[in-house]
Each structure stands twice: as structure tokens, then as C-alpha cells.
Motif scaffolding. Structure first.
Motif: not given
Length: 169
Positions: A130, A133-134, A147, A149, A161, A164
Motif C-alpha cells: 500500500s 501503490e498510494n 499497481t 502485481k 509492478a 499507469e
């Protein structure tokens, strides 16, 4: 003494025009080759700088951890390095330099786990995911969001990862 007016003859005009066009083409080829070689050198330089900084960080963390572990008789398994792989770098058409910068930013975010016990990292894997990702990572005025994976926890922490492009606002 008089210089003959060669510039008026069509054969000399063709010669001078051909020499000028050839010089222009040669100049553009030289600029292209120079840019390609410069990009390769920059990429190699970035690789070496990354390796040096990673090894320095790893060495410092391991030296500190070794001093703590010398007091104990058992040596638990610890994380010694971090490898980050971006899966969709071809889809986003990311440059090698941008990939290196993004990997460095992610490594800086989780640099504190080098030298930590694998069991501690395993217990806090969701927190680690987290935290990656955050966070938004900005490189060359573009913001990237990842994200996770795949996360493999062992002596070498391997993170796969997917990137995006986030909102740059």
C-alpha cells in the motif's frame, strides 16, 4: 592575376550543389550518430550510478545490521537487496532513463527494509504494497502510479509492478 569564373559553368554549378547537399547529408548523419551514442553513454552512466548508490545503501544497511547481529548467536534471514520490475514499460513507451528514475524513486520509498528480517517484512507485506501503490511518482512532469502485481520476499525483495500515468493536476 584573374580568377576564372567557374561558377558560371553548369558542370561546376552541379559540382558545388552536390558538394553542398553532400555536406548537409553528412552533417545530419553525424548529428544522428552523435545523439545515438550520447544516449547510450547516458544510459550506461545512469546504470552505473544506480548500481553504485544501491551498493552504498546496501553496504551501510548491512554494516549496521551486522553490528546488531554479532551480538546474537542465530542469524535470521534478512533482506539484502531490492529488485523492481515494471511490466508494461513497452506499452507506455517508457525510456530507459525514465525507468531508472522510477525504479530509484520506488527504491528510495522502501529503502528502510534493507537489513530487516524477512519475517518482519512478510508480516507487513500489505503495508509495503500500500505504501508503494498510494504514492505518486513524478518524472519529467508526468505523474506515475503503480499497481503491485507480484511481491516475492526473500533475501532479494522482488517487486513486479504495473505503471499507469496518473493525474498531473
Amino acid at each position: 592575376m584573374h580568377i576564372p569564373p567557374y561558377y558560371k559553368k553548369p558542370s561546376w554549378q552541379r559540382f558545388f550543389a552536390g558538394a553542398f547537399i553532400g555536406a548537409c547529408i553528412a552533417y545530419f548523419i553525424f548529428v544522428y550518430m552523435h545523439g545515438f551514442m550520447y544516449e547510450q553513454l547516458m544510459s550506461e552512466n545512469k546504470d552505473l550510478q544506480d548500481k553504485v548508490s544501491e551498493l552504498e545503501n546496501q553496504n551501510e544497511a548491512l554494516l549496521e545490521d551486522k553490528q546488531d547481529l554479532d551480538k546474537k548467536s542465530k542469524e535470521p534471514l534478512t533482506v539484502t537487496s531490492v529488485e523492481i520490475t515494471i511490466e508494461n514499460k513497452d506499452e507506455l513507451k517508457l525510456d530507459k532513463l525514465i525507468i531508472h528514475d522510477l525504479q530509484n524513486l520506488m527504491k528510495e520509498e522502501i529503502n528502510h527494509i534493507i537489513g530487516q528480517k524477512v519475517s518482519v517484512i512478510d508480516e507487513s507485506a500489505k503495508l509495503l504494497i500500500s505504501s508503494l501503490e498510494n504514492k505518486e511518482y513524478t518524472v519529467d512532469e508526468l505523474t506515475y502510479v503503480f499497481t503491485i502485481k507480484k511481491l516475492t520476499i526473500s533475501k532479494t525483495l522482488k517487486i513486479t509492478a504495473e505503471a499507469e500515468i496518473g493525474d498531473s493536476a
